[in-house]
Design a protein around this motif. Structure first.
Motif, mmCIF file in Angstrom:
data_model
loop_
_atom_site.group_PDB
_atom_site.id
_atom_site.type_symbol
_atom_site.label_atom_id
_atom_site.label_comp_id
_atom_site.label_asym_id
_atom_site.label_seq_id
_atom_site.Cartn_x
_atom_site.Cartn_y
_atom_site.Cartn_z
ATOM 1 N N ALA A 251 124.478 46.660 100.578
ATOM 2 C CA ALA A 251 124.157 48.054 100.284
ATOM 3 C C ALA A 251 124.891 48.547 99.038
ATOM 4 N N ILE A 252 126.132 48.102 98.873
ATOM 5 C CA ILE A 252 126.888 48.456 97.662
ATOM 6 C C ILE A 252 126.214 47.862 96.429
ATOM 7 N N ALA A 253 125.689 46.643 96.566
ATOM 8 C CA ALA A 253 124.965 46.020 95.460
ATOM 9 C C ALA A 253 123.721 46.840 95.109
ATOM 10 N N ALA A 254 123.029 47.367 96.119
ATOM 11 C CA ALA A 254 121.856 48.198 95.874
ATOM 12 C C ALA A 254 122.248 49.489 95.158
ATOM 13 N N PHE A 255 123.400 50.046 95.517
ATOM 14 C CA PHE A 255 123.903 51.243 94.836
ATOM 15 C C PHE A 255 124.137 50.942 93.352
ATOM 16 N N ALA A 256 124.761 49.794 93.069
ATOM 17 C CA ALA A 256 125.002 49.398 91.682
ATOM 18 C C ALA A 256 123.697 49.193 90.937
ATOM 19 N N LEU A 257 122.693 48.678 91.628
ATOM 20 C CA LEU A 257 121.385 48.478 91.005
ATOM 21 C C LEU A 257 120.765 49.806 90.603
#
Length: 402
Positions: A251-257
């Protein structure tokens, strides 16, 4: 194959796209390890006290390459220099991929950082190939690709490592760089500079530019602060998202995306710079960055995830917009010293970014996201006050031979 004959003032849209993609996939190599430090340390049995070196050595290598290699673009044929750095990056990534001991991995990581500066050789070359009236637009388009590479590196690394292991990240990247080398070999033009000095005097001249150019000092200060708070945000926000919102790594990776959307501002900022609105863009960028930090502080305390995403996008937008207009100004200071100007400018910017990463972690652990957001907004405010003193001056420094 030696590539087509270059013509100053001519860079086709297709070549601009090539430069943007190459810069993006090249600079991404600096950021993959930020998402992989834990798995790599466990696999290679890196002592806990040295786990931070997995990320730090790549960054130190990049900083060394910025100062010691980028300025060579003023005395070495640019195509050859770029291909040598790209080939070195291919070999360095292979070393990371096949390493079985901490020593080999860390040494290869340092080399990855050094050789990733090939992207910073391409940007001044692109300005040489561009007509003066379109340099801001060209820089904006290329920087859009470069920043997209930075922002996508972390989520891509997290995704690949989560499904195939951390070595898959470097295997994919090595394959991309082999394809990049083949592409550059085919299309990159030859550009012979007219060297007037050897390597030692070249490095001294790079430092001298910091002394003689007030505009260079101001522009690297503005962007150094903005890039520093950019790194503060992206160092601290994953910690906050996990602690405050309970987000998983995916989910953090999706936020960064989602934050990568800020890269879309780069081409637009370049067009504004070409129309003479450099100062307007800089002032607006600082105001937006400061407001973004304030909003992010409120959003974290209020649990407003959607607002936090918007704050991340607007902060990225501000940082990238100022980077584009600042590079346009810096490259205009001298036609014969663009490599040295870029080396001096980017070295200081990178130092600001590294300091911001450290400050982001320190402020979060000692005062939570409230202290981090307050520090970020305060640093931008100091930079804005410095910028306001420029508004009382007679004008920007004019391009000159250095």
């Amino acid at each position: 194959m030696t590539g087509p004959d270059p013509r100053p003032g001519h860079l086709s849209p297709m070549m601009t796209l090539v430069f943007a993609v190459v810069c993006g996939v090249t600079v991404a190599n600096i950021y993959y390890a930020q998402s992989l430090a834990g798995p790599i340390a466990r696999d290679l049995r890196v002592p806990p006290q040295w786990a931070g070196a997995i990320v730090t050595l790549t960054q130190l290598g990049y900083g060394a390459g910025l100062f010691f290699l980028v300025s060579l673009g003023d005395i070495i044929e640019n195509r050859r220099l770029t291909l040598m750095l790209t080939a070195g990056l291919v070999l360095s990534l292979a070393g990371v991929l096949t390493s079985t001991s901490p020593g080999v991995f860390l040494l290869s990581s340092f080399a990855v950082g050094v050789c990733s500066v090939g992207s910073q050789v391409l940007v001044p070359l692109a300005t040489w190939l561009s007509p003066p009236a379109m340099r801001g637009r060209v820089i904006g388009n290329i920087m859009g690709g470069l920043i997209t590479g930075i922002m996508l590196a972390r989520p891509l690394a997290s995704f690949l490592a989560g499904h195939f292991g951390w070595r898959a990240v470097f295997a994919v990247s090595d394959g991309l760089m082999i394809a990049t080398f083949a592409l550059l070999w085919r299309v990159l033009p030859v550009r012979h500079p007219h060297p007037r000095m050897g390597y030692g005097p070249l490095l001294v001249s790079t430092l001298r530019l910091l002394v003689v150019s007030r505009t260079l000092r101001r522009r690297m200060t503005y962007q150094g602060v903005l890039f520093g708070v950019f790194n503060m945000f992206w160092t601290g926000v994953p910690l906050m998202l996990h602690d405050r919102f309970g987000l998983s790594q995916q989910a953090i990776a999706a936020f960064a995306l989602a934050g990568a959307g800020g890269a879309l501002s780069a081409p637009f900022a370049g067009r504004l710079a070409d129309r003479g609105h450099t100062r307007l863009v800089t002032g607006m960028a600082m105001c937006v960055a400061m407001l973004s930090w304030a909003v992010s502080g409120w959003a974290a305390s209020a649990g407003a995830m959607g607002v936090l995403v918007i704050a991340a996008i607007t902060l990225d937008t501000a940082v990238q917009a100022n980077q584009v207009v600042s590079q346009r100004v810096v490259y205009s200071l001298s036609d014969d010293a663009r490599g040295r100007l870029n080396a001096a400018y980017m070295t200081v910017i990178f130092m600001g970014g590294a300091a911001g990463s450290t400050l982001g972690a320190w402020t979060y652990f000692h005062g939570g996201w409230g202290l981090t957001s307050l520090t970020g907004a305060g640093l931008v405010l100091v930079s804005l006050l410095l910028y306001m003193t420029e508004l009382r001056s007679s004008g920007m420094e004019q391009p000159k031979r250095i």
